[in-house]
Design a protein around this motif. Structure first.
Motif, PDB file in Angstrom:
ATOM      1  N   ALA A  44       0.823  -1.218   0.000  1.00  0.00           N
ATOM      2  CA  ALA A  44       0.000   0.000   0.000  1.00  0.00           C
ATOM      3  C   ALA A  44       0.853   1.263   0.000  1.00  0.00           C
ATOM      4  O   ALA A  44       1.918   1.320   0.622  1.00  0.00           O
ATOM      5  CB  ALA A  44      -0.925   0.002   1.213  1.00  0.00           C
ATOM      6  N   GLY A  45       0.342   2.292  -0.696  1.00  0.00           N
ATOM      7  CA  GLY A  45       1.000   3.595  -0.698  1.00  0.00           C
ATOM      8  C   GLY A  45       0.024   4.742  -0.598  1.00  0.00           C
ATOM      9  O   GLY A  45       0.420   5.886  -0.392  1.00  0.00           O
ATOM     10  N   SER A  46      -1.280   4.445  -0.743  1.00  0.00           N
ATOM     11  CA  SER A  46      -2.308   5.489  -0.710  1.00  0.00           C
ATOM     12  C   SER A  46      -3.319   5.205   0.394  1.00  0.00           C
ATOM     13  O   SER A  46      -3.365   4.089   0.943  1.00  0.00           O
ATOM     14  CB  SER A  46      -3.044   5.551  -2.052  1.00  0.00           C
ATOM     15  OG  SER A  46      -3.857   4.402  -2.223  1.00  0.00           O
ATOM     16  N   PHE A  47      -4.128   6.195   0.687  1.00  0.00           N
ATOM     17  CA  PHE A  47      -5.149   6.049   1.723  1.00  0.00           C
ATOM     18  C   PHE A  47      -6.078   4.881   1.422  1.00  0.00           C
ATOM     19  O   PHE A  47      -6.388   4.064   2.302  1.00  0.00           O
ATOM     20  CB  PHE A  47      -5.947   7.351   1.841  1.00  0.00           C
ATOM     21  CG  PHE A  47      -7.108   7.271   2.796  1.00  0.00           C
ATOM     22  CD1 PHE A  47      -6.921   7.497   4.151  1.00  0.00           C
ATOM     23  CD2 PHE A  47      -8.380   6.948   2.341  1.00  0.00           C
ATOM     24  CE1 PHE A  47      -7.988   7.409   5.035  1.00  0.00           C
ATOM     25  CE2 PHE A  47      -9.449   6.865   3.212  1.00  0.00           C
ATOM     26  CZ  PHE A  47      -9.248   7.100   4.562  1.00  0.00           C
ATOM     27  N   PHE A  48      -6.557   4.764   0.189  1.00  0.00           N
ATOM     28  CA  PHE A  48      -7.538   3.734  -0.143  1.00  0.00           C
ATOM     29  C   PHE A  48      -6.921   2.338  -0.121  1.00  0.00           C
ATOM     30  O   PHE A  48      -7.596   1.357   0.207  1.00  0.00           O
ATOM     31  CB  PHE A  48      -8.174   4.043  -1.499  1.00  0.00           C
ATOM     32  CG  PHE A  48      -9.052   5.263  -1.469  1.00  0.00           C
ATOM     33  CD1 PHE A  48     -10.298   5.215  -0.858  1.00  0.00           C
ATOM     34  CD2 PHE A  48      -8.617   6.454  -2.010  1.00  0.00           C
ATOM     35  CE1 PHE A  48     -11.101   6.331  -0.807  1.00  0.00           C
ATOM     36  CE2 PHE A  48      -9.416   7.587  -1.962  1.00  0.00           C
ATOM     37  CZ  PHE A  48     -10.668   7.530  -1.360  1.00  0.00           C
ATOM     38  N   GLU A  49      -5.652   2.235  -0.461  1.00  0.00           N
ATOM     39  CA  GLU A  49      -4.993   0.934  -0.366  1.00  0.00           C
ATOM     40  C   GLU A  49      -4.830   0.508   1.095  1.00  0.00           C
ATOM     41  O   GLU A  49      -5.037  -0.662   1.439  1.00  0.00           O
ATOM     42  CB  GLU A  49      -3.634   0.992  -1.062  1.00  0.00           C
ATOM     43  CG  GLU A  49      -3.751   1.115  -2.580  1.00  0.00           C
ATOM     44  CD  GLU A  49      -2.454   1.493  -3.249  1.00  0.00           C
ATOM     45  OE1 GLU A  49      -2.348   1.307  -4.478  1.00  0.00           O
ATOM     46  OE2 GLU A  49      -1.531   1.983  -2.549  1.00  0.00           O
ATOM     47  N   PHE A  50      -4.460   1.454   1.954  1.00  0.00           N
ATOM     48  CA  PHE A  50      -4.403   1.137   3.376  1.00  0.00           C
ATOM     49  C   PHE A  50      -5.788   0.790   3.911  1.00  0.00           C
ATOM     50  O   PHE A  50      -5.944  -0.083   4.773  1.00  0.00           O
ATOM     51  CB  PHE A  50      -3.819   2.309   4.171  1.00  0.00           C
ATOM     52  CG  PHE A  50      -2.312   2.362   4.146  1.00  0.00           C
ATOM     53  CD1 PHE A  50      -1.563   1.321   4.661  1.00  0.00           C
ATOM     54  CD2 PHE A  50      -1.649   3.455   3.619  1.00  0.00           C
ATOM     55  CE1 PHE A  50      -0.175   1.363   4.657  1.00  0.00           C
ATOM     56  CE2 PHE A  50      -0.262   3.500   3.597  1.00  0.00           C
ATOM     57  CZ  PHE A  50       0.478   2.465   4.117  1.00  0.00           C
ATOM     58  N   ALA A  51      -6.820   1.474   3.408  1.00  0.00           N
ATOM     59  CA  ALA A  51      -8.188   1.182   3.847  1.00  0.00           C
ATOM     60  C   ALA A  51      -8.568  -0.264   3.508  1.00  0.00           C
ATOM     61  O   ALA A  51      -9.213  -0.953   4.307  1.00  0.00           O
ATOM     62  CB  ALA A  51      -9.162   2.164   3.199  1.00  0.00           C
ATOM     63  N   ALA A  52      -8.154  -0.740   2.320  1.00  0.00           N
ATOM     64  CA  ALA A  52      -8.427  -2.132   1.944  1.00  0.00           C
ATOM     65  C   ALA A  52      -7.739  -3.094   2.914  1.00  0.00           C
ATOM     66  O   ALA A  52      -8.314  -4.115   3.326  1.00  0.00           O
ATOM     67  CB  ALA A  52      -7.961  -2.392   0.514  1.00  0.00           C
TER      68      ALA A  52
END
Length: 367
Positions: free
Chosen positions: A60-68
């Motif tokens: 992950a590198g973005s907010f939405f990837e961390f959210a997943a």
């Protein structure tokens, strides 16, 4: 997330809230699944979700990837929560050895904390890499995912004690809710647990990194501090079964919230390495909390057929409260600064200080 991937404190708070909201939404359904289809099934699925979450975080590198990743971790937590304790307690009860539960649970918690205490400094040494002048711990997530796959293999090898009969989903749900409401002392115990959980989780989730950063503790020493807190926790939980017999349970129920509030107050005035050392209080109380709460709750649960669901209800309510508090903590850190954020968050967790005197009978009474 914040030091390497440049998420703001507010975004970090939202990501933590996503995790807790996923756990909240799936906690009771996963407890029903564990009671309906088997605790082993829930543990296998939980380990798989944890592995997927760790691998997602590694990429992950973005907010939405961390959210997943938070969603996957939330599912893993919900599936394991309640099922692990229920499997241990009922395995002992099948041989009329349920009185040994505190010792068995304490041994498991001690081993876990000691292993993590070893793992944190080793992570600092071997899994934190400097990239472009920034210390990046992404390798730790790849390694954690691999360990979760080992956990999956262990879960596949577990055996469940025979269940007299499997209840329907409706019987489990209605019966568990009825038990929570009508069993003397159950609601009071759950309300107390919610308050202590908020204080414990806020200390390490919301304020561990900001406090160490404010006191100029380098990132590659964070694991060492966590290791020290876990060694303290391991020692505490190892001694707890004997201490509970000697001093009774109410002593520790009073000590937990008082100690944590004192820790928050001291963190606002103590500086440098002494501030880092204060997190050992959180470590000690983290050793006390799960063993004491699980012992008391399991003792109150009348039916093994819905044990995991009742334990999941308690866990769900704890996480609902913290999901709300962690968003507040992130906002307060951004807007008001560290000290005021800690003070207001500690006040939100002071519910047990108010209700503790009510524990004069029922589950909290000395045996």
């Amino acid at each position: 997330m914040t030091a390497v991937r440049h998420m703001t404190a507010k975004q970090y708070g939202v990501l933590q809230a996503i995790y807790y909201l996923v756990v909240v939404a799936t906690e009771v359904p996963s407890g029903i699944l564990a009671d309906r289809l088997g605790r082993k099934t829930a543990l296998v699925l939980g380990a798989l979700m944890n592995a997927a979450g760790a691998f997602t975080f590694a990429l992950a590198g973005s907010f939405f990837e961390f959210a997943a990743g938070e969603v996957l971790f939330g599912l893993g937590t919900a599936l394991i929560s309640g099922a692990d304790s229920a499997l241990l307690y009922d395995s002992l009860a099948a041989h009329h050895r349920e009185a040994e539960y505190p010792r068995a649970e304490g041994a498991a918690q001690t081993i876990w904390l000691l292993v993590t205490a070893l793992g944190f400094p080793l992570t600092d040494l071997f899994l934190v890499r400097t990239n472009g002048g920034v210390q990046d711990p992404v390798l730790a997530y790849w390694f954690t995912g691999a360990l979760s796959m080992v956990g999956l293999a262990c879960a596949l090898g577990m055996q469940e004690p025979p269940m007299k009969r499997r209840l329907s989903t409706r019987e489990i749900t209605v019966g568990a809710l009825r038990d929570v409401v009508h069993i003397p002392g159950m609601l009071r115990l759950i309300a107390y647990s919610v308050g202590v959980f908020v204080l414990l989780r806020a200390a390490v989730v919301s304020f561990f990194n900001p406090v160490l950063t404010a006191n100029e503790i380098p990132v590659d020493n964070f694991g060492l501090v966590l290791a020290a807190t876990n060694v303290v926790g391991a020692g505490t939980v190892y001694l707890m079964p004997r201490l509970m017999k000697r001093y009774g349970e109410r002593v520790f129920m009073a000590a937990m919230p008082v100690s944590l509030v004192v820790m928050f107050a001291l963190l606002m005035v103590v500086r440098a390495q002494a501030a880092a050392a204060l997190f050992c209080i959180q470590g000690a109380m983290f050793g006390v909390y799960p063993l004491l709460m699980r012992t008391l709750l399991n003792r109150l649960v009348p039916s093994p057929e819905r044990r995991a669901t009742i334990l999941s209800i308690e866990s769900m309510l704890c996480r609902v409260a913290f999901a709300l508090v962690v968003v507040w903590s992130g906002w307060a850190l951004d807007v008001w600064g560290l000290n005021l954020a800690m003070a207001t968050t500690a006040l939100m967790g002071c519910i047990p200080l108010v209700i503790a005197p009510l524990f004069s009978k029922g589950a909290a009474a000395n045996r």
